[in-house]
Enzyme design. Sequence first.
Site, PDB file in Angstrom:
ATOM      1  N   TYR A  46     -50.320 -50.412  20.100  1.00  0.00           N
ATOM      2  CA  TYR A  46     -50.694 -50.311  18.706  1.00  0.00           C
ATOM      3  C   TYR A  46     -51.148 -51.647  18.079  1.00  0.00           C
ATOM      4  CZ  TYR A  46     -50.614 -48.396  14.001  1.00  0.00           C
ATOM      5  OH  TYR A  46     -50.638 -48.147  12.521  1.00  0.00           O
TER       6      TYR A  46
ATOM      7  N   LYS B  44     -55.269 -52.358  16.650  1.00  0.00           N
ATOM      8  CA  LYS B  44     -55.306 -52.821  15.395  1.00  0.00           C
ATOM      9  C   LYS B  44     -55.996 -54.331  15.418  1.00  0.00           C
ATOM     10  CE  LYS B  44     -54.079 -49.131  13.540  1.00  0.00           C
ATOM     11  NZ  LYS B  44     -54.857 -48.082  12.916  1.00  0.00           N
TER      12      LYS B  44
END
Length: 254
Positions: free
Chosen positions: A154, A158
């Site tokens: 993640y 991002k």
Amino acid sequence: MGKHDNRVAFVTGAGRGIGAATATRLAEEGARVVLADIDTDNCKQVAAELERQNAQALVVSCNVADKASVEAAVQQAVDHFGRLDILVNNAGVLRDNLLFKMSDDDWETVINVHLRGAFLCSRAAQTHMVKQKFGRIISLSSTSALGNRGQANYSTVKAGLQGLTRTLAIELGPFGITTNAVAPGFIDTEMTRATSRRLGFDPQERIEAASKVIPVRRVGQPRDVANVINFLASDDASFVNGQIIYVSGGPAGT
């Protein structure tokens, strides 16, 4: 007069949380909204509520990780409303785990939905935006881009979205298209509550604990993020391009 009168917004992952709040906020300012998601049931509920408020909404099935699905959904939106002005790359999933426990599927699923999805949607949308000489692309990054234990996948996507945002700002700016990203901190959504439960925490206790260390002494709500996206999508932000705006109740990293 609304900020987005006569404009069309395409929001991915629009069935709940930040996506639903963003679609609602843009509609409040006059946008005709395309609610895109791989599971359209929740989107239909959001669309029904928007229509009760006299807004125009279209629900489209879209797997953001699949090129054909993205291109078909974007074309469906343009065929229905005649144009595409605002893209919000919001669709996302979580597959948190420490690196030694993280499976190939955990990694690839998150990479495909977040990063490949934003790439495919941005590429499809810009084709129509370039012709119009106008467009707004806003992607959802996260404070996790700065690094977060148990989120190698993640955090990577991002951070990658921030690089994509800055690059598209340079490439598409000459065509009247601005590209920015919003990086939320702790936002109280069903996804964050589900993650808390999966990790063995009581969601409300986790919210209360987070509130004690966030400078404004509360966690964020989807509307907080939607308000910033609404600004970036407007003419008021026409000179804001290639920026990463942290919506976290304090300086990035706190």
